[in-house]
Design a protein around this motif. Structure first.
Motif: not given
Length: 367
Positions: A25-48
């Motif tokens: 899992f250290r080297t595995a790619w993990q999906v966070v979100c889609h670009l359109n989940d954060i369309p505006e400046a300051g929009d964020y997604q947090a992922f643990d």
């Protein structure tokens, strides 16, 4: 020689889970979100993920960047919740250190006495990021090929389903499951249980269900048959599913499933696309993380088809939840060690081989 499945102890051992954590899992790619989940400046997604905290944010310049969601002063979590907007600064709620949206340290309150601090050295720590067909992936250490390289066998057929204006349908859902993450992945790539345990999918697909394994991606698929189902939800989905201009030929009525090594899956339908992520928590605990995305389409039949799709797949999910619990209970029994893999179980065989490549103790499963 008959190929054997992974041994049961790998689905229950905390020590082996720790090996997976460090080597897979250290080297595995993990999906966070889609670009359109954060369309505006300051929009964020947090992922643990396994002790790591990711903050993916849209900058004032329009660029999307991913950082460790950790203040460089005293390690406080910066952004709360799964998503939000932080304005034009990321401000630590502990001591009010602030960061620009590109990660640079913006301000340390002068009364705290940090005169002469090197702001260039104390920006947010970046996380390696890749954008593939609009989806944002991160990883914590190098090792695997890029997402684009791993998904290359299927990029051409995925691309029509992933336009630039793909929009999130609702929010991310988290579904805890009392099973090992591999149990969920095995079930996702298993074709033999479809005609046994999923009567709805069998009515929808008939005998069309197919399966294949590429080096880093499993693919499963089924074509929606014309024979009306005896179930009203399935029957109405068959009848209402409209034609989509972005799709050609059999893709108009094909459900495709793709599982990217080791724990990310995409369910791709004519009417929408979902991602599913099997988030490992412990040797016997996993959280399924999922969300749907859709093309803008105001047609009433499209809205109805998406609702019916959801109804069908909630039933499939309920059936799978029972199945994986049964298997996890069996893995904890002294009556099971390993089992044979049939000639059609190419995805499970490929998974066992990759496990052996990363963790030598798993090699016996690939013999």
């Amino acid at each position: 020689m008959t190929v054997q499945s992974l041994p049961a102890w790998m689905y229950t051992s905390e020590a082996f889970f720790e090996r997976e954590r460090q080597t897979i899992f250290r080297t595995a790619w993990q999906v966070v979100c889609h670009l359109n989940d954060i369309p505006e400046a300051g929009d964020y997604q947090a992922f643990d993920f396994l002790g790591e905290r990711v903050l993916t944010v849209r900058g004032d310049d329009g660029e999307v960047r991913s950082f460790h969601n950790v203040c460089r002063h005293r390690a406080s979590r910066l952004a709360d919740g799964n998503q939000g907007n932080c304005g034009h600064r990321i401000v630590c709620p502990y001591h009010a250190w602030s960061y620009r949206l590109d990660g640079r340290l913006a301000n340390v309150p002068p009364w705290q006495g940090f005169d002469g601090i090197d702001g260039d050295e104390l920006g947010l720590k970046p996380i390696e990021q890749e954008i593939y067909l609009g989806f944002i992936f991160v990883r914590f250490a190098p090792g695997l090929p890029s997402v684009a390289e791993m998904m290359a066998p299927y990029t051409a057929e995925l691309a029509p389903h992933c336009p630039a204006d793909l929009q999130p349908q609702g929010r991310v859902t988290l579904r805890p499951r009392p099973v090992n993450w591999k149990n969920i992945g095995d079930n996702y790539s298993d074709s033999l249980h479809i005609p046994v345990a999923h009567p709805g999918l069998t009515r929808l697909f008939g005998t069309s269900y197919g399966i294949e394994a590429e080096p880093w991606v499993d693919k499963m698929w089924g074509d929606i048959v014309e024979t009306p189902s005896s179930n009203w939800v399935e029957r109405h989905y068959q009848a209402l599913l409209p034609t989509f201009q972005h799709l050609e030929g059999r893709d108009q009525r094909r459900w495709n499933y793709y599982k990217l090594w080791p724990n990310v899956a995409f369910d791709v339908y004519p009417d929408q696309i979902d991602f599913m992520q099997f988030i490992p928590v412990s040797a016997t605990q996993t959280v399924i993380r999922e969300i749907a995305y859709v093309r803008p389409d105001a047609r009433r039949e499209v809205k109805a088809a998406r609702y019916l799709n959801w109804r069908i797949n909630r039933q499939v999910n309920a059936e799978d939840t029972v199945l994986i619990r049964r298997v996890q209970e069996g893995m904890e029994s002294s009556g099971y060690e390993t089992g044979p893999l049939g000639p059609s179980e190419v995805c499970l065989k490929g998974f066992a081989e990759k496990m052996a490549m990363f963790i030598p103790e798993a090699a016996q499963a690939a013999e």
